[in-house]
Design an enzyme around this catalytic site. Sequence first.
Site, short mmCIF file in Angstrom:
data_model
loop_
_atom_site.label_atom_id
_atom_site.label_comp_id
_atom_site.label_asym_id
_atom_site.label_seq_id
_atom_site.Cartn_x
_atom_site.Cartn_y
_atom_site.Cartn_z
N CYS A 34 -4.56 -1.69 -1.52
CA CYS A 34 -4.74 -0.28 -1.85
C CYS A 34 -5.82 -0.16 -2.92
O CYS A 34 -5.70 -0.76 -4.00
CB CYS A 34 -3.41 0.27 -2.38
SG CYS A 34 -3.53 1.94 -3.03
N GLU B 260 -2.12 8.60 8.59
CA GLU B 260 -0.65 8.49 8.57
C GLU B 260 -0.02 9.29 9.72
O GLU B 260 1.02 8.93 10.23
CB GLU B 260 -0.08 8.99 7.23
CG GLU B 260 -0.35 8.07 6.06
CD GLU B 260 0.46 6.77 6.06
OE1 GLU B 260 1.62 6.78 6.51
OE2 GLU B 260 -0.10 5.74 5.61
N CYS C 246 -10.95 3.18 0.62
CA CYS C 246 -9.52 3.44 0.80
C CYS C 246 -9.14 2.65 2.05
O CYS C 246 -9.83 2.76 3.07
CB CYS C 246 -9.25 4.92 0.99
SG CYS C 246 -7.56 5.28 1.54
N ASP D 261 0.87 -1.18 0.00
CA ASP D 261 0.00 0.00 0.00
C ASP D 261 0.90 1.23 0.00
O ASP D 261 2.13 1.12 0.11
CB ASP D 261 -0.91 -0.02 1.24
CG ASP D 261 -1.85 1.18 1.29
OD1 ASP D 261 -2.33 1.61 0.23
OD2 ASP D 261 -2.10 1.72 2.39
N SER D 262 0.31 2.41 -0.07
CA SER D 262 1.09 3.64 -0.02
C SER D 262 1.64 3.91 1.38
O SER D 262 2.53 4.73 1.54
CB SER D 262 0.21 4.82 -0.41
OG SER D 262 -0.84 4.95 0.53
N HIS E 157 -6.99 3.07 4.19
CA HIS E 157 -6.67 3.88 5.38
C HIS E 157 -7.93 4.17 6.22
O HIS E 157 -7.85 4.39 7.42
CB HIS E 157 -6.08 5.23 4.97
CG HIS E 157 -4.63 5.18 4.60
ND1 HIS E 157 -4.18 4.70 3.39
CD2 HIS E 157 -3.52 5.58 5.28
CE1 HIS E 157 -2.86 4.81 3.34
NE2 HIS E 157 -2.43 5.35 4.48
N1 DGL Z 1 -4.70 3.21 1.12
C1 DGL Z 1 -4.74 3.53 -0.25
C2 DGL Z 1 -6.07 3.27 -0.89
O1 DGL Z 1 -6.73 2.33 -0.47
C3 DGL Z 1 -3.98 4.74 -0.72
C4 DGL Z 1 -4.32 6.06 -0.11
C5 DGL Z 1 -3.37 7.14 -0.57
O2 DGL Z 1 -2.16 6.96 -0.45
O3 DGL Z 1 -3.83 8.17 -1.10
O4 DGL Z 1 -6.48 3.90 -1.81
#
Ligand code: DGL
Length: 265
Positions: free
Chosen positions: A73, A152, A184, A10-11, A186
């Site tokens: 992600c 984050e 997302c 993931d990011s 996150h």
């Molecule tokens: N967690 C990621 C997602 O599900 C990426 C969020 C990001 O870095 O903008 O899209």
Amino acid sequence: MDNRPIGFFDSGVGGVTVVKETIRIMDKENIVYFGDTKRVPYGEKTPAQLLEFSKQAIGFLLNKNCKLIVIACNTVSANCLPRLKSIYNNIDIVDVISPVVEEAASTAKHNIGVLATRATVKSRAHEQLIKKARPDLNIFGIACPILVHAVEEGFYDSLIPEIALQKYCEGYWDKNIDTYILGCTHYPVALNAIRNVVGQDKNIIDPAKSTALQIQKLLEMKNILAGNATPGYHFYYSGGSENFTNITKTLLGLKEGQYTFTLQG
Ligand code: DGL
């Protein structure tokens, strides 16, 4: 039996929500995770950049001898999945969007809000898949980029995501949304804040559960489930601060000695 690790990327810390559910239902699997914390957020990147970053992450995970790749992600799943599947056609790849379709189609009444990054909203990936199963549903993509930073930074249980979400949802209160997809990885970390804003009574779909089930199904089908008595969890991240380590430990509640954290790159 196959004791090689499952590889996730993931990011940043978001994909840990998928790891958590995977560990909960499969406690004998080794895990390798790559969080691209140096280049977060992915939601503001172009499809070409996302493809390049994903290739680097998958290359890294393949070097760690992973038996399966999980794109933890939505942004990468939405923008790069077909391309990645054709490039890496000798390893299974699980994404986080296709697994939610069944739950969304069977539980949503009329209107779905997909809370997601800008790049995911722009792709309309959720809408395209869900509409195949339920053409009658209306699907609204609602971009909430600040939520990624709030998570984050470790501010997920504060007023910051709540105030941001109030703003992002402003144009949607009259849409009678009954179901929200956390589009997302996150966002499940900020679930309390999200519930406070969208309403405690709403149907909320977190991709972690259906994705973990999808992983389990695939490993069973291929007969490659692991049997590690004391599995190892190895986390790599590409930059940033101590936040990645601290938030991951908090989310997973791991025991000392069971995990490693390595700054990579
Ligand atoms: N967690 C990621 C997602 O599900 C990426 C969020 C990001 O870095 O903008 O899209």
